[in-house]
Motif scaffolding. Structure first.
Motif, short mmCIF file in Angstrom:
data_model
loop_
_atom_site.label_atom_id
_atom_site.label_comp_id
_atom_site.label_asym_id
_atom_site.label_seq_id
_atom_site.Cartn_x
_atom_site.Cartn_y
_atom_site.Cartn_z
N GLY A 256 -7.18 -27.67 -5.76
CA GLY A 256 -7.00 -27.17 -6.07
C GLY A 256 -7.06 -25.48 -5.52
N ALA A 257 -8.72 -25.38 -5.94
CA ALA A 257 -9.11 -24.48 -5.49
C ALA A 257 -8.99 -23.05 -4.08
N ALA B 191 2.15 -30.27 -11.52
CA ALA B 191 1.36 -30.28 -11.21
C ALA B 191 0.51 -31.74 -10.60
N ASP C 256 -5.37 -26.78 -8.93
CA ASP C 256 -4.52 -25.27 -8.40
C ASP C 256 -3.62 -24.98 -10.19
N THR D 63 -0.15 -29.50 -0.75
CA THR D 63 -0.26 -30.90 -1.11
C THR D 63 -0.88 -32.49 -0.45
N GLY E 160 -5.72 -23.74 -2.75
CA GLY E 160 -3.85 -23.83 -2.34
C GLY E 160 -4.12 -25.24 -1.81
N THR F 152 -0.90 -33.80 -7.72
CA THR F 152 -2.18 -34.41 -7.70
C THR F 152 -2.16 -36.49 -7.56
N GLY G 120 -2.76 -27.70 -4.42
CA GLY G 120 -2.18 -28.03 -5.46
C GLY G 120 -2.72 -28.78 -6.30
N ILE H 70 -2.54 -25.47 3.40
CA ILE H 70 -1.87 -25.24 2.14
C ILE H 70 -1.11 -26.45 1.93
N VAL I 40 -7.36 -23.43 -12.64
CA VAL I 40 -7.18 -22.37 -11.09
C VAL I 40 -6.52 -21.26 -12.14
N ARG I 41 -5.22 -21.19 -11.14
CA ARG I 41 -4.56 -19.56 -11.53
C ARG I 41 -3.51 -19.05 -13.31
#
Length: 218
Positions: A166-167, A13, A175, A90, A169, A17, A171, A88, A178-179
């Motif tokens: 990320g909210a 992740a 993300d 990065t 999709g 980012t 990444g 969807i 959230v997940r």
């Protein structure tokens, strides 16, 4: 969730980012600088005064800055798909990140260029310098500390935008938060992502301040 399970997720992740932030920062630096220079050149009394164009550019910048990032991401989904072939992931997130950040940085560039001493510009014109020379060797050179400081602020904003991406999709750490942190109530994941985001912001701010100070002393 154990650390052995969390560590690979945080690593991947964080890399996502960084990828989103770095690529969008490079594109923003180029696009925002060009747009900011045009705003200064084409204003009334500028080196290349074209007031109608200046008003159009100003309106575009104002619209871009006024839209909340989440709304902007959704609004330009067709453009994102046309550019990268998907909405969807990065790579797709880089498009709205850049579109959101360019007008933001353009205003900061405009402000930095306006702070350049008019006397320096007048002296360059009196010595016969061309518009290109004045822009490259006077305006941009004198405004370097402000340009770097503005880019630092923009990159920090991009870190925040990337978390919001990320909210839907995009990444990255947002993300992951959230997940796992929100939807699965994994408090440890949420805390870890927040710590990493804060650390990333601190790193960017420290590097930006260092570069700006060095340019100021030259």
């Amino acid at each position: 969730m154990t650390w052995d399970e969390l560590a690979p997720l945080l690593r991947d992740a964080t890399l996502e980012t960084l990828q989103m932030t770095l690529w969008s920062a490079v594109l923003t630096a180029v696009g925002g600088l060009l747009l900011g220079v045009l705003l200064v050149l084409t204003e009334r009394g500028g080196l290349l005064p074209v007031p109608p164009l200046n008003k159009v550019l100003g309106a575009v910048v104002n619209v871009g800055r006024s839209l909340p990032f989440i709304i902007l991401m959704v609004a330009i989904l067709p453009m994102t798909r046309a550019i990268v072939g998907t909405t969807i992931g990065t790579t797709a997130a880089i498009v709205p990140l850049t579109v959101a950040a360019v007008p933001f940085y353009a205003r900061l560039v405009e402000t930095s260029l306006r702070e350049v001493d008019p006397g320096v510009i007048a002296a360059a014109r009196a010595m016969g310098a061309s518009r290109r020379q004045i822009v490259g060797k006077v305006l941009l050179r004198e405004a370097r500390p402000g340009l770097v400081a503005g880019l630092t602020i923009t990159v920090i904003a991009l870190v925040g935008y990337s978390a919001m991406a990320g909210a839907i999709g995009g990444g990255g750490l947002g993300d992951l938060a959230v997940r796992y942190g929100y939807q699965r109530f994994e408090t440890g994941v949420m805390v870890a992502t927040v710590v990493l985001l804060v650390g990333l912001v601190q790193l960017v701010q420290t590097l930006g301040d260092l570069v700006a100070r060095r340019l100021t002393h030259r």
